[in-house]
Design a protein around this motif. Structure first.
Motif, PDB file in Angstrom:
ATOM      1  N   UNK A   1       0.839  -1.158  -0.023  1.00 37.07           N
ATOM      2  CA  UNK A   1      -0.057   0.102   0.058  1.00 37.07           C
ATOM      3  C   UNK A   1       0.804   1.146  -0.151  1.00 37.07           C
ATOM      4  N   UNK A   2       0.506   2.235  -0.681  1.00 33.67           N
ATOM      5  CA  UNK A   2       1.177   3.758  -0.634  1.00 33.67           C
ATOM      6  C   UNK A   2       1.414   4.049   0.831  1.00 33.67           C
ATOM      7  N   UNK A   3       2.372   4.581   1.124  1.00 33.05           N
ATOM      8  CA  UNK A   3       2.556   4.956   2.426  1.00 33.05           C
ATOM      9  C   UNK A   3       3.185   3.960   3.752  1.00 33.05           C
ATOM     10  N   UNK A   4       3.075   2.672   3.106  1.00 30.67           N
ATOM     11  CA  UNK A   4       3.432   1.769   4.275  1.00 30.67           C
ATOM     12  C   UNK A   4       4.951   1.900   4.511  1.00 30.67           C
ATOM     13  N   UNK A   5       5.312   1.888   5.756  1.00 28.10           N
ATOM     14  CA  UNK A   5       6.685   1.996   5.985  1.00 28.10           C
ATOM     15  C   UNK A   5       7.414   0.455   6.023  1.00 28.10           C
ATOM     16  N   UNK A   6       7.515   0.303   4.535  1.00 32.14           N
ATOM     17  CA  UNK A   6       8.199  -1.197   4.150  1.00 32.14           C
ATOM     18  C   UNK A   6       9.424  -0.899   4.333  1.00 32.14           C
ATOM     19  N   UNK A   7      10.381  -1.531   4.851  1.00 33.27           N
ATOM     20  CA  UNK A   7      11.858  -1.493   4.778  1.00 33.27           C
ATOM     21  C   UNK A   7      12.313  -2.378   3.520  1.00 33.27           C
TER      22      UNK A   7
ATOM     23  N   UNK B   1      11.437  -7.936  10.076  1.00 34.29           N
ATOM     24  CA  UNK B   1      10.451  -7.326   9.189  1.00 34.29           C
ATOM     25  C   UNK B   1       9.016  -7.006   9.883  1.00 34.29           C
ATOM     26  N   UNK B   2       8.478  -6.130   9.284  1.00 33.68           N
ATOM     27  CA  UNK B   2       6.946  -6.192   9.623  1.00 33.68           C
ATOM     28  C   UNK B   2       6.229  -7.494   9.063  1.00 33.68           C
ATOM     29  N   UNK B   3       5.225  -7.871   9.642  1.00 33.03           N
ATOM     30  CA  UNK B   3       4.759  -9.211   9.056  1.00 33.03           C
ATOM     31  C   UNK B   3       4.374  -9.155   7.823  1.00 33.03           C
ATOM     32  N   UNK B   4       3.779  -8.045   7.106  1.00 27.95           N
ATOM     33  CA  UNK B   4       3.648  -8.105   5.636  1.00 27.95           C
ATOM     34  C   UNK B   4       4.680  -8.268   4.845  1.00 27.95           C
TER      35      UNK B   4
END
Length: 539
Positions: free
Chosen positions: A34-40, A85-88
């Motif tokens: 998703x846009x804006x998700x803080x995914x590393x 990492x985050x779960x997603x």
């Protein structure tokens, strides 16, 4: 992953189950896109590429089998993703490697889809638990020191959840694809998976600590090398074990093909030998060796001429000596197979007797190897309780009574007592071991001594004929088989009995030598055309 056999289509329930798993994996991975998700993304893409790179060598036809350490060897990379990492994002890191992993059997697309969904859901669930236990903060970052020993708690919980979800999904696909009861589908999965996943969790924790340290991701890669070597060695051990089992199956199948009258006998002797050995308190490695001994005890029959094994009449002294060489033949055949160990001595000495009158070397008492004494009892018991095309099985109680009668002279009493205790606990199942059906019992015929001498025997009975047809003579009845009805143990067609009062054994042993030739009244007429045709076929 377990699907239906190749010859059967995948059940609709299994396809629906895979589709639901794919939808669930998509749902847990979409938040990272998703846009804006803080995914590393740098860490996510690097871990995804690393896991895919680890799975690629297994797809090489030339080097895949030699270099691949087996399924699940690179789970530490996925557990590292679950810790960092985050779960997603962790769920997305598992997808490329799962799609590129080797698939050995069709349906290939369905298997890859299931594998990707299964790993994505397992890593996602493990990452959720890691986030709840604040694992990323406990790992430290840069110069910060990881919070030991607290970090062991979220790392262990992460590995445990990963193992539980992966096992639950494995059992669910077995239940739907193979149409097994749920209890059967999940039986034993968790016990086999818990120890490997614990080791994977520790390796994943080391990778995550080094990844977050000042040394960076490159240092974390060094954890994979010893992990890869250990998993590769473990996989090679299992491949070697599978090769051992295939070798034994091939030898047993060759014996069954050559001596069709004792088909299935070897496997049952191996099972009975294990029952005896377990009652004697042998440990697991010795149980495996004694099972090999029981299964291969008659492998020396491959060196005996087929005409001797299948001969219907009595053996000549020369043929009897050939039969008695089969333990030595068997020992020579397997002496170079190192994994058999002490089973080779059982193959050589399973026809020795406690009183020293056995063969091939006439060993006496406890000079006979222990495995040979175990196999001797198991061999005799199965021979007496097996239904063959040429004789009916004895009841288990009768067979045990015969073994007890010969204990001390032919068999080790300890082995006989151990078999009796094991059968009391577990019972015994027998089956027909020859291709032919068992003939119905005949009414006993008087022996030659009981018949009145008749110098002029009557002509053979003729079949009732229809009008206009010439009557044909009734073919002579086959030679009467001596039975044990109404009298004590003795020679029986299709069984072996030692000339020294030993217990009965299977057909293709020395039993031919102790049969009495048929009396003149019982012998078929050589002038009969049917007998002549049968002799020509045998020739």
């Amino acid at each position: 992953m377990k699907f239906a056999p190749r010859s059967k289509p995948v059940p609709r329930a299994a396809r629906v189950h895979v589709g639901c798993a794919v939808l669930a994996a998509t749902a847990v991975g979409l938040p990272a896109l998703r846009p804006g998700a803080a995914t590393p993304w740098p860490t996510t893409l690097l871990l995804a590429a690393l896991y895919a790179l680890c799975e690629l060598p297994a797809r090489c036809r030339l080097l895949g089998r030699a270099l691949s350490p087996g399924a699940g060897s690179f789970f530490p990379v996925l557990l590292t993703a679950a810790l960092l990492l985050p779960p997603s994002a962790a769920a997305l890191a598992a997808v490329p490697g799962a799609v590129l992993a080797r698939v050995d059997r069709p349906p290939f697309a369905l298997r890859r889809a299931w594998r990707a969904a299964q790993l994505a859901l397992s890593v996602w669930a493990a990452a959720v638990v890691g986030q709840l236990l604040q694992c990323p903060g406990a790992l430290g970052r840069g110069p910060d020191v990881p919070d030991f020993p607290y970090v062991l708690l979220p790392a262990g919980a992460t590995a445990l959840v990963f193992c539980l979800v992966l096992t639950a999904l494995d059992g669910s696909i077995r239940a739907t694809a193979e149409q097994l009861p749920p209890r059967t589908a999940w039986r034993g999965l968790l016990g086999r998976s818990l120890a490997p996943h614990t080791a994977h969790g520790l390796a994943g924790l080391m990778m995550a600590v080094l990844w977050r340290s000042s040394y960076g991701p490159v240092a974390a890669l060094f954890v994979l090398l010893p992990m890869y070597i250990s998993c590769w060695g473990f996989a090679q051990y299992h491949r070697e074990r599978a090769a051992h089992q295939a070798t034994i199956r091939a030898l047993v199948q060759a014996v069954d093909i050559k001596d069709r009258y004792t088909r299935g006998h070897s496997e049952r002797v191996g099972h009975a030998s294990v029952l005896i050995a377990r009652e004697l308190g042998m440990d697991e490695p010795r149980l495996e060796v004694v099972r090999f001994a029981g299964i291969l005890h008659d492998v020396g029959k491959l060196g005996v001429p087929t005409r001797v094994l299948r001969k219907d009449g009595p053996l000549t002294p020369e043929e009897r000596r050939v039969i008695e060489l089969h333990p030595e033949y068997g020992h020579e055949m397997v002496r170079g197979i190192g994994f058999l160990g002490e089973a080779r001595t059982a193959i050589l000495h399973h026809h020795e007797r406690m009183d020293g009158s056995g063969y091939p070397y006439g060993l006496k008492g406890h000079r006979i190897p222990e495995y040979a004494r175990v196999v001797a009892v198991a061999d005799a018991f199965d021979a007496m309780t097996s239904t063959r095309s040429y004789s009916r099985a004895r009841p288990v109680e009768t067979a045990l009574a015969e073994l007890e009668r010969c204990a001390g002279s032919q068999f080790d009493p300890r082995m006989v007592d151990a078999l009796a205790r094991a059968l009391h606990k577990h019972g015994w199942q027998t089956e027909v071991t020859a291709d032919e059906t068992v003939p119905p019992p005949r009414s006993p015929q008087p022996t030659t001594a009981e018949r009145r001498p008749d110098p002029d025997p009557p002509a053979p009975a003729r079949r009732p004929t229809t009008a206009g047809k010439r009557p044909e003579p009734e073919p002579p009845a086959p030679a009467r088989r001596p039975t044990t009805a109404g009298r004590g143990p003795g020679p029986e067609r299709g069984r072996e009995v030692s000339g020294r009062g030993g217990v009965l054994h299977e057909r293709s042993e020395v039993e031919h030598a102790v049969r009495t030739p048929p009396s003149p009244a019982e012998a078929p007429d050589p002038a009969n055309p049917r007998v002549k045709a049968q002799h020509r076929r045998q020739a």
